[in-house]
Design an enzyme around this catalytic site. Structure first.
Site, short mmCIF file in Angstrom:
data_model
loop_
_atom_site.label_atom_id
_atom_site.label_comp_id
_atom_site.label_asym_id
_atom_site.label_seq_id
_atom_site.Cartn_x
_atom_site.Cartn_y
_atom_site.Cartn_z
CB ALA A 158 6.02 -0.66 -6.21
CD GLU A 159 -0.74 -3.92 -2.40
OE1 GLU A 159 -1.39 -4.97 -2.54
OE2 GLU A 159 -0.55 -3.38 -1.29
CG ASP A 160 1.15 3.55 -6.40
OD1 ASP A 160 0.26 3.99 -5.65
OD2 ASP A 160 1.65 4.21 -7.34
CB SER B 196 -0.93 0.00 1.22
OG SER B 196 -1.85 1.07 1.16
CG LEU B 197 4.45 1.47 -2.35
CD1 LEU B 197 5.35 1.58 -3.57
CD2 LEU B 197 5.30 1.56 -1.09
#
Length: 883
Positions: free
Chosen positions: A595-597, A543-544
């Site tokens: 990256a989870e964005d 959750s970036l």
């Protein structure tokens, strides 16, 4: 000082015209040349020579946006300033990423334990536990006394306990090799005095050890000579007394000692040349200097005094025994506090009303876990199996690391995956939060076993050739004040922002203050800790968007680059992410970061030297949202093929860095439903109409996975159990379900059921499709046929041709799709085969197809293939025909 970077070729989203590109080149693209002056920082020209360009990826992709380019340049300048500040306090890269070697509780070789904690808001600190009867005064450090510095670090020494009737060591600095039983110091060949004498005799020349043996004699005589026996005793009394300059004092000394006999000591002359930056220029005898440089310290003699663990066990008991519970005690302006240390590596959460405590984990060396396997080689494509250890068992209870190692890892390997991604492993207070409200970032969750149990899990996975990734949560933290970091030292500005900025708008969690140096070191060291201590191979940063924006990602994004550089952007969070990627890839070149964005920030996977954040992969969150919407809300015949392709491909410029999945844990945990539960629910083959419903559900289940797996980037993820169509959602025990574990486990017994076994066989062959044909690593597919009317999609990837017919009723006996190469194409995977639970409508005679010399879909040749409804086929070029 710049970190060395691994330059990766990545692409990012962009759409612009030629005029915008000219504007970029004429304005933002200009290089401002500076005249380099002595003492100046690195100029842009120097950086360009090193391949550093803060807006490099914008220029490469032709993105023209003044404000975003300015933001990237300002961020680069801030990053350089931050590095300078960090290196003023941490002279080496290791100091920034290895804070865990100093902080927390550690064994010292001088028969003691050292404890260090950062608590700038406290005014008293002590360590309490069952080792000292929970006394707040026995082991303490106080402000203004030894143990507290200007940065708010508290330091406590806990001496090991001398056993009854045993004399203490003769040397106050006696060291012990605590790790093994090596006992060189107990050989009895020589006494300590004899060892020291031999060391001095072998090292010092005659007369050179005078200063060592009589080190206070010379300054005392000099002081008395200058001021007399009743000279000044304080610095204040020294003020105003004139001192001759260095050259005058040197000449007086020479005159006084001109008749002294010659000595083997060096002849050194101190000359004051009147230079402000070089007050003393010392000239010495080059022969003597060369002789001293050639000498080696008498380390072998010093090691003769170092004893082993057996000698330590005879004399001492540990200050804090292995398995002891402990907490840190603070006295703060708001009163006394007891907290679990921030750097604790093993924590027992509060259960049944008991207060949470850290557990000292220091097993005897003979019982400590010893690694057997090395890291597997990083594959060119990732097939990731996402797991939650607690729900991985068949029984309705919390499963353990040992259970997972023995039962789940072999299944993962047999299913054809090459990596596992673990969620909920880092210690968290509430089990029902899946593990995302982390309380102790350095502690492996005690719910599942000990730190050594987790090491065995990782080691066994490596032995099977599986990489191990960790879902790491640095974007927020639990708000609990009894076991987490919130109000850690009684103040509100220790690890988190104050006021509204310090709280997530919707999740009730705390937001880190990324601009604080201590917080940076805490988080950066945490990443390195999991790699060094537990041999983790990579991280998915959860959750970036929660950390990159002050609105926590809960805002409308227009797609304009203004959204990524406006007043809601947390610049400090971006600097942390850049530093995290640079440090990880510098210290561990094979590490993988994901990256989870949800906002698809431009430059996620671009090199940091080119203005990116440096991640290796980004998660395509649009794909599972699209599939969920289709199967829950849209009738089958209204599915849009164009939308499917668009959502799965994302943007082609960065699709090769995409991690994609049809569904992960989010779709079936805490209120959600797995796709299998939506598509066919509880399987009952004898209910009227169930056969057709089951056939539809299984067909779509296979097709959704197949197109998601084969059309995306180089990484694919599947959540535990979904590969065989797990029919039940996950629901953790909580008050709303009477703390039931009935849905907090996996139904592995279903693998013996024909339907689920068939789905698993298909998923296994799908994974082998990549393993045997290097499918995902071949680059992006060429999508040449997308027809919303016939509901057919076709594309080519490497030597393979993929054809999908999503139409619920229409079957095509000879459907034309284009191919580039003329030749013979063999079906190597067919969703409709009976072994996968299909109808077997394509007979064996139709498995081999020969191209026709007719243009189709813009390609030179075509195939006419049989396409039953709701089926998909994979053809491989087996023979090339030259026409």
């Amino acid at each position: 000082m710049n970190f060395p970077n691994k330059v990766r070729t990545t692409k990012c989203t962009a759409s612009t015209n030629q005029q915008q590109q000219q504007d970029l080149n004429s304005n933002d693209g200009k290089k401002k040349k500076k005249k380099k002056k002595k003492g100046d920082d690195e100029t842009e020209e120097d950086e360009e020579k090193k391949g550093i360009n803060p807006v490099g990826f914008l220029t490469r992709h032709g993105i023209s946006h003044k404000q975003f380019a300015f933001f990237l340049r300002e961020r680069h300048k801030s990053l350089k300033d931050l590095k300078d500040e960090l290196f003023k306090r941490n002279l080496m890269l290791k100091d920034i990423a290895y804070g865990f070697e100093l902080m927390g509780l550690h064994r010292h070789p001088e028969h003691r334990m050292d404890f260090m904690e950062w608590a700038p808001g406290a005014r008293y600190c002590s360590l309490i536990g069952d080792f000292n009867g929970w006394s707040p005064t026995d082991n303490s450090a106080r402000e203004g006394h030894f143990g507290h510095d200007d940065y708010g670090y508290w330091f406590i020494i806990l001496e090991d306990k001398l056993k009854d009737g045993v004399q203490p060591d003769q040397l106050y600095f006696q060291q012990y090799n605590y790790v093994d039983d090596y006992d060189k110091g107990d050989s009895g060949d020589a006494s300590i005095e004899e060892i020291f004498k031999k060391a001095n005799d072998d090292y010092w020349e005659p007369g050179e050890d005078t200063f060592v043996n009589r080190r206070f004699e010379v300054p005392a005589k000099l002081y008395e000579q200058l001021f007399g026996p009743n000279g000044p005793q304080t610095e204040e009394e020294l003020e105003g007394i004139p001192f001759p300059d260095a050259e005058t004092r040197d000449n007086e000394w020479k005159q006084l000692h001109k008749n002294d006999p010659p000595s083997n000591l060096p002849s050194c002359t101190v000359i004051d040349e009147g230079k402000e930056y070089d007050i003393y220029n010392i000239k010495s005898d080059p022969v003597w200097l060369e002789k001293i440089r050639a000498k080696k310290p008498p380390l072998p003699y010093w090691f003769e005094t170092r004893k082993g663990r057996q000698a330590w066990l005879k004399k001492y008991a540990p200050a804090i025994p292995h398995g002891s519970k402990y907490r840190v005690y603070f006295n703060t302006p708001s009163g006394p506090l007891e907290r679990v240390p921030a750097w604790a590596t093993y924590v027992q959460p509060d259960t049944n009303g008991n207060e949470a405590s850290a557990i000292h984990w220091e097993p005897p060396p003979e019982h400590a876990y010893k690694w057997k396997n090395k890291h597997p080689k990083v594959p060119k494509s990732l097939r990731i199996y996402e797991c939650h250890v607690g729900i991985s068992g068949s029984e309705p209870k919390i499963s353990s690391f040992t259970d997972f190692t023995e039962k789940v890892l072999p299944h993962v390997k047999g299913a054809g995956y090459n990596a596992i991604q673990l969620i909920g492993v880092v210690e968290h207070k509430d089990y029902f939060t899946v593990g995302y409200r982390v309380t102790n970032l350095y502690a492996v969750s005690s719910r599942y076993g000990t730190p050594d149990d987790f090491k065995r899990l990782v080691d066994e996975a490596h032995g099977l050739g599986l990489l191990v990734f960790l879902d790491i949560v640095h974007s927020y933290s639990a708000a609990d004040e009894m076991v987490g970091l919130s109000l850690f030292d009684g103040s509100n500005d220790c690890y988190f922002h104050t006021g509204k900025r310090g709280h997530h708008k919707y999740w009730g969690t705390r937001m880190f203050k990324y601009g604080d140096h201590e917080v940076l070191q805490y988080l950066l060291s945490n990443l390195n800790w999991w790699v060094e201590e537990y041999q983790i191979d990579g991280f998915q940063f959860h959750s970036l968007s929660s950390m990159m924006y002050t609105h926590n990602g809960f805002a409308s994004f227009t797609g304009n680059l203004d959204d990524y550089c406006n007043q809601y952007v947390d610049k400090d969070a971006f600097l942390y992410l850049v530093l995290a990627n640079e440090l990880l890839h510098t210290l561990h070149p094979d590490i993988i970061t994901i990256a989870e964005d949800a906002t698809f920030y431009p430059g996620l996977c671009e090199p940091t030297s080119q203005g990116g954040l440096g991640f290796d992969y980004y998660v395509n969150l649009s794909a599972p949202e699209m599939w969920t919407s289709f199967i829950k809300n849209i009738p089958d015949h209204e599915w849009s093929m164009s939308k499917i392709v668009s959502a799965l491909m994302g943007n082609r410029q960065n699709a090769d860095k995409m991690l994609i999945y049809a569904e992960n844990h989010n779709q079936c945990i805490s209120g959600g439903e797995s796709f299998a539960e939506i598509l066919f629910g509880e399987i009952n083959e004898h209910t009227p109409g169930s056969t057709e419903s089951l056939l539809r559900g299984c067909s779509l289940h296979k097709m959704i996975r197949m197109i998601t797996f084969t059309i995306g980037g180089r990484a694919y993820l599947n959540f535990m159990g979904n590969e065989f169509g797990h029919p039940k959602r996950v629901e953790f025990p909580m008050p709303s379900n009477d703390n039931s574990y009935s849905l907090a486990h996996r139904c592995w017994y279903l693998l013996s059921n024909e339907v689920h076994h068939n789905l698993f066989s298909f998923d296994k062959d799908l994974m082998n499709l990549d393993e045997n044909n290097r499918l995902l690593s071949r680059g992006l597919p060429h999508i040449h046929h997308v027809n919303d009317t016939t509901m057919v999609i076709s594309y080519i990837r490497g030597p393979l041709l993929f054809v999908f017919n999503f139409h619920p009723t229409e079957a095509y006996e000879r459907y034309s799709v284009g191919v580039e190469e003329a030749g013979e194409y063999q079906i190597i995977l067919n969703t409709d085969e009976k072994k996968y639970g299909g109808r077997g409508l394509v007979d064996a005679q139709q498995h081999l197809q020969r191209t026709m010399s007719r243009k189709a879909d813009g390609l030179q040749n075509c195939l006419e293939v049989p396409l039953p409804s709701r089926t998909a086929q994979v053809y491989k070029l087996t023979r090339i025909l030259r026409i």
